[in-house]
Every structure is written in C-alpha cells, then in structure tokens.
Design a protein around this motif. Structure first.
Motif, PDB file in Angstrom:
ATOM      1  N   ALA A   1      -9.488 -11.406 -17.860  1.00  0.00           N
ATOM      2  CA  ALA A   1      -9.140 -12.467 -16.905  1.00  0.00           C
ATOM      3  C   ALA A   1      -7.672 -12.442 -16.471  1.00  0.00           C
ATOM      4  CB  ALA A   1      -9.489 -13.838 -17.482  1.00  0.00           C
ATOM      5  N   ALA A   2      -6.753 -12.384 -17.414  1.00  0.00           N
ATOM      6  CA  ALA A   2      -5.336 -12.405 -17.047  1.00  0.00           C
ATOM      7  C   ALA A   2      -4.955 -11.137 -16.282  1.00  0.00           C
ATOM      8  CB  ALA A   2      -4.464 -12.573 -18.280  1.00  0.00           C
ATOM      9  N   ALA A   3      -5.480  -9.989 -16.711  1.00  0.00           N
ATOM     10  CA  ALA A   3      -5.197  -8.729 -16.002  1.00  0.00           C
ATOM     11  C   ALA A   3      -5.715  -8.803 -14.574  1.00  0.00           C
ATOM     12  CB  ALA A   3      -5.810  -7.548 -16.745  1.00  0.00           C
ATOM     13  N   ALA A   4      -6.911  -9.378 -14.390  1.00  0.00           N
ATOM     14  CA  ALA A   4      -7.468  -9.524 -13.047  1.00  0.00           C
ATOM     15  C   ALA A   4      -6.599 -10.451 -12.197  1.00  0.00           C
ATOM     16  CB  ALA A   4      -8.899 -10.053 -13.125  1.00  0.00           C
ATOM     17  N   ALA A   5      -6.052 -11.503 -12.806  1.00  0.00           N
ATOM     18  CA  ALA A   5      -5.170 -12.409 -12.070  1.00  0.00           C
ATOM     19  C   ALA A   5      -3.895 -11.687 -11.631  1.00  0.00           C
ATOM     20  CB  ALA A   5      -4.829 -13.629 -12.927  1.00  0.00           C
ATOM     21  N   TYR A   6      -3.367 -10.805 -12.476  1.00  0.00           N
ATOM     22  CA  TYR A   6      -2.202 -10.004 -12.080  1.00  0.00           C
ATOM     23  C   TYR A   6      -2.578  -9.022 -10.977  1.00  0.00           C
ATOM     24  CZ  TYR A   6       0.987 -11.927 -15.511  1.00  0.00           C
ATOM     25  OH  TYR A   6       1.807 -12.780 -16.208  1.00  0.00           O
ATOM     26  N   ASP A   7      -3.820  -8.511 -10.995  1.00  0.00           N
ATOM     27  CA  ASP A   7      -4.265  -7.622  -9.922  1.00  0.00           C
ATOM     28  C   ASP A   7      -4.349  -8.364  -8.590  1.00  0.00           C
ATOM     29  OD1 ASP A   7      -4.472  -5.159 -11.294  1.00  0.00           O
ATOM     30  OD2 ASP A   7      -6.400  -5.755 -12.143  1.00  0.00           O
ATOM     31  N   VAL A   8      -4.828  -9.616  -8.607  1.00  0.00           N
ATOM     32  CA  VAL A   8      -4.851 -10.414  -7.379  1.00  0.00           C
ATOM     33  C   VAL A   8      -3.420 -10.636  -6.882  1.00  0.00           C
ATOM     34  CG1 VAL A   8      -5.402 -12.674  -6.381  1.00  0.00           C
ATOM     35  CG2 VAL A   8      -7.057 -11.531  -7.878  1.00  0.00           C
ATOM     36  N   ALA A   9      -2.516 -10.982  -7.791  1.00  0.00           N
ATOM     37  CA  ALA A   9      -1.113 -11.186  -7.408  1.00  0.00           C
ATOM     38  C   ALA A   9      -0.534  -9.897  -6.816  1.00  0.00           C
ATOM     39  CB  ALA A   9      -0.294 -11.641  -8.611  1.00  0.00           C
ATOM     40  N   ARG A  10      -0.898  -8.765  -7.394  1.00  0.00           N
ATOM     41  CA  ARG A  10      -0.405  -7.479  -6.870  1.00  0.00           C
ATOM     42  C   ARG A  10      -0.856  -7.271  -5.429  1.00  0.00           C
ATOM     43  NH1 ARG A  10      -3.315  -3.330  -6.189  1.00  0.00           N
ATOM     44  NH2 ARG A  10      -4.858  -3.974  -7.735  1.00  0.00           N
ATOM     45  N   THR A  11      -2.113  -7.588  -5.121  1.00  0.00           N
ATOM     46  CA  THR A  11      -2.587  -7.384  -3.755  1.00  0.00           C
ATOM     47  C   THR A  11      -1.893  -8.320  -2.777  1.00  0.00           C
ATOM     48  OG1 THR A  11      -4.504  -8.865  -3.941  1.00  0.00           O
ATOM     49  CG2 THR A  11      -4.838  -6.556  -4.579  1.00  0.00           C
ATOM     50  N   VAL A  12      -1.591  -9.536  -3.208  1.00  0.00           N
ATOM     51  CA  VAL A  12      -0.846 -10.463  -2.354  1.00  0.00           C
ATOM     52  C   VAL A  12       0.579  -9.947  -2.158  1.00  0.00           C
ATOM     53  CG1 VAL A  12       0.032 -12.831  -2.127  1.00  0.00           C
ATOM     54  CG2 VAL A  12      -2.296 -12.423  -2.973  1.00  0.00           C
ATOM     55  N   CYS A  13       1.146  -9.368  -3.201  1.00  0.00           N
ATOM     56  CA  CYS A  13       2.480  -8.782  -3.104  1.00  0.00           C
ATOM     57  C   CYS A  13       2.476  -7.637  -2.088  1.00  0.00           C
ATOM     58  CB  CYS A  13       2.931  -8.294  -4.484  1.00  0.00           C
ATOM     59  SG  CYS A  13       4.660  -7.806  -4.567  1.00  0.00           S
ATOM     60  N   ARG A  14       1.466  -6.786  -2.134  1.00  0.00           N
ATOM     61  CA  ARG A  14       1.357  -5.675  -1.175  1.00  0.00           C
ATOM     62  C   ARG A  14       1.205  -6.207   0.253  1.00  0.00           C
ATOM     63  NH1 ARG A  14       3.500  -1.285  -3.368  1.00  0.00           N
ATOM     64  NH2 ARG A  14       2.282  -0.354  -5.028  1.00  0.00           N
ATOM     65  N   ARG A  15       0.414  -7.273   0.428  1.00  0.00           N
ATOM     66  CA  ARG A  15       0.280  -7.866   1.763  1.00  0.00           C
ATOM     67  C   ARG A  15       1.631  -8.396   2.246  1.00  0.00           C
ATOM     68  NH1 ARG A  15      -1.411 -13.192   2.212  1.00  0.00           N
ATOM     69  NH2 ARG A  15      -3.003 -12.868   0.636  1.00  0.00           N
ATOM     70  N   THR A  16       2.370  -8.987   1.323  1.00  0.00           N
ATOM     71  CA  THR A  16       3.693  -9.501   1.666  1.00  0.00           C
ATOM     72  C   THR A  16       4.603  -8.367   2.114  1.00  0.00           C
ATOM     73  OG1 THR A  16       3.387 -11.270   0.057  1.00  0.00           O
ATOM     74  CG2 THR A  16       5.635 -10.859   0.807  1.00  0.00           C
ATOM     75  N   GLU A  17       4.559  -7.241   1.407  1.00  0.00           N
ATOM     76  CA  GLU A  17       5.336  -6.073   1.823  1.00  0.00           C
ATOM     77  C   GLU A  17       4.971  -5.664   3.252  1.00  0.00           C
ATOM     78  OE1 GLU A  17       5.919  -2.696  -1.066  1.00  0.00           O
ATOM     79  OE2 GLU A  17       4.300  -3.791  -2.078  1.00  0.00           O
TER      80      GLU A  17
ATOM     81  N   ASP B   1       5.062 -17.469  -0.970  1.00  0.00           N
ATOM     82  CA  ASP B   1       4.626 -18.698  -1.625  1.00  0.00           C
ATOM     83  C   ASP B   1       3.259 -18.495  -2.288  1.00  0.00           C
ATOM     84  OD1 ASP B   1       4.707 -21.462  -2.327  1.00  0.00           O
ATOM     85  OD2 ASP B   1       3.599 -21.979  -0.509  1.00  0.00           O
ATOM     86  N   GLU B   2       2.340 -17.836  -1.575  1.00  0.00           N
ATOM     87  CA  GLU B   2       1.017 -17.552  -2.149  1.00  0.00           C
ATOM     88  C   GLU B   2       1.134 -16.638  -3.365  1.00  0.00           C
ATOM     89  OE1 GLU B   2      -3.261 -15.554  -0.898  1.00  0.00           O
ATOM     90  OE2 GLU B   2      -1.789 -15.955   0.672  1.00  0.00           O
ATOM     91  N   LEU B   3       1.979 -15.629  -3.275  1.00  0.00           N
ATOM     92  CA  LEU B   3       2.212 -14.728  -4.401  1.00  0.00           C
ATOM     93  C   LEU B   3       2.697 -15.510  -5.615  1.00  0.00           C
ATOM     94  CD1 LEU B   3       2.633 -12.019  -5.837  1.00  0.00           C
ATOM     95  CD2 LEU B   3       4.802 -11.798  -4.562  1.00  0.00           C
ATOM     96  N   ASN B   4       3.628 -16.423  -5.403  1.00  0.00           N
ATOM     97  CA  ASN B   4       4.168 -17.217  -6.501  1.00  0.00           C
ATOM     98  C   ASN B   4       3.067 -18.055  -7.151  1.00  0.00           C
ATOM     99  OD1 ASN B   4       5.995 -18.413  -8.270  1.00  0.00           O
ATOM    100  ND2 ASN B   4       7.527 -18.725  -6.675  1.00  0.00           N
ATOM    101  N   ALA B   5       2.182 -18.626  -6.331  1.00  0.00           N
ATOM    102  CA  ALA B   5       1.077 -19.423  -6.879  1.00  0.00           C
ATOM    103  C   ALA B   5       0.126 -18.548  -7.694  1.00  0.00           C
ATOM    104  CB  ALA B   5       0.327 -20.121  -5.745  1.00  0.00           C
ATOM    105  N   HIS B   6      -0.178 -17.349  -7.205  1.00  0.00           N
ATOM    106  CA  HIS B   6      -1.054 -16.442  -7.961  1.00  0.00           C
ATOM    107  C   HIS B   6      -0.400 -16.022  -9.273  1.00  0.00           C
ATOM    108  CE1 HIS B   6      -4.546 -15.923  -5.425  1.00  0.00           C
ATOM    109  NE2 HIS B   6      -3.762 -15.832  -4.377  1.00  0.00           N
ATOM    110  N   LEU B   7       0.907 -15.816  -9.243  1.00  0.00           N
ATOM    111  CA  LEU B   7       1.605 -15.467 -10.484  1.00  0.00           C
ATOM    112  C   LEU B   7       1.562 -16.633 -11.469  1.00  0.00           C
ATOM    113  CD1 LEU B   7       4.655 -13.381  -9.272  1.00  0.00           C
ATOM    114  CD2 LEU B   7       2.687 -12.606 -10.617  1.00  0.00           C
ATOM    115  N   GLY B   8       1.604 -17.854 -10.960  1.00  0.00           N
ATOM    116  CA  GLY B   8       1.469 -19.009 -11.836  1.00  0.00           C
ATOM    117  C   GLY B   8       0.120 -19.028 -12.530  1.00  0.00           C
TER     118      GLY B   8
END
Length: 188
Positions: free
Chosen positions: A116-132, A35-42
């Motif tokens: 900014a947008a690239a950094a937001a994708y980087d944050v989403a990536r780290t949340v994705c890794r935590r999810t893994e 859910d957090e990953l989805n919000a960061h992707l938004g």
C-alpha cells in the motif's frame, strides 16, 4: 477572515503579489500539480511505516511549498529568501544514489499495488512526472521558470520510485514485472 473570498468565482485567481490570471492558465495548472503532489505525498507518508522515509517525505513536502511559491510568482519575479536551491537538488541526488546502492534495488521494473505505501509513492511519482511535463510546457510558451525547480522535481520523481522499491524490498514484496508477466523487461 474566511477562506471563501469569492474572488475566484468568475474563473480568476491571484498569483503571488496579486496579479489576477485565469484559473485555466498553464502556470496555475503547474503549481496546482505541485499541490496535488504534496497531498499524495501526505497520503504516502500516512501509510508508510518506515520512519526514515516518513521523515524524508515530510521534509520534501515542506520544500514543495517553495516549489509552488516559485511557480505561483509572476514571470520575472522571485522571492530570493524562499527559493529552490541547487543544494536542495543535490540533497535529493545524494538520496537517490544512497538508495540505488542497495543490492537489488534496480533489478527490474515493477507493477504497483502489492504494498500500500509503495503504491502511494508510485502515485505520487506519476503526479511528480506530470508536474515536470507541465513545467516544460510552461517554459516552452516563453514563461520564465527557475531551472532548479525542474531539476528538483526530476530528481524527486526518481527518489519517489526508489522509496516505493525500498518499502517493497523491506517488506519482502516482489512486484517484479518479469515475474508477473514473464516478459524480459528487466532493467539489467
């Protein structure tokens, strides 16, 4: 009907199908990470000016509801109409290969924050890794998790890193770790 049901006021929540478990359970932590990953992707999508990446991101966001659904189902149950499929993993893999083939995409590690947008994708990536990591921990407790879920998120984290690099490249941003630090951290 209100979303404030009060049924979680004592630290319990319901899995798909109604089974009540602790909000501190690893299964709840895992689908909460989705859910957090989805919000960061938004947020990343809202900041992104690249229409193609925005469209890809929105599709991924809708697929993350399937990932969350798979993780919120009690062990041993699965909704066969709504599942993470090998085809979904293959689609992400193809996108990874597509972006990797762009000249200069894999030249160096990067320091997030110059775009900014690239950094937001980087944050989403780290949340994705935590999810893994939380999924792996869940499976190590003996809980059943669809293997496609972990493969999907593993591929997704790679794709999110590439989204960030593509946005930087298109904007003429060089966030190369080597350039900033002088260290030889190059991927090549």
């Amino acid at each position: 009907m209100s979303i404030a049901t009060k049924t979680g006021d004592k630290g319990q929540t319901a899995l798909a199908g109604g089974t009540r478990i602790s909000k501190a359970s690893l299964r709840v932590e895992t689908y909460g990470n989705v859910d957090e990953l989805n919000a960061h992707l938004g947020l990343a999508r809202a900041l992104c000016e690249d229409e193609n990446i925005r469209d890809r991101t929105k599709l991924i966001q809708s697929e993350l509801f399937l990932v969350g659904s798979a993780l919120s189902s009690p062990a041993g149950t699965q909704n066969t109409k709504q599942t993470v499929t090998p085809a979904m993993v293959d689609t992400l893999t193809a996108q990874v290969h597509e972006l990797e083939s762009i000249e200069g995409m894999l030249s160096d590690w990067t320091i997030p924050g110059d775009h900014a947008a690239a950094a937001a994708y980087d944050v989403a990536r780290t949340v994705c890794r935590r999810t893994e990591r939380s999924i792996v921990a869940l499976t190590e407790t003996g809980e059943a998790v669809d293997t496609n879920v972990l493969a999907y998120l593993n591929r997704l984290s790679d794709l999110l890193w590439l989204f960030g690099r593509k946005l930087e490249k298109d904007a003429g941003v060089d966030a190369s770790l080597r350039k900033v630090s002088g260290f030889k951290w190059s991927r090549k």
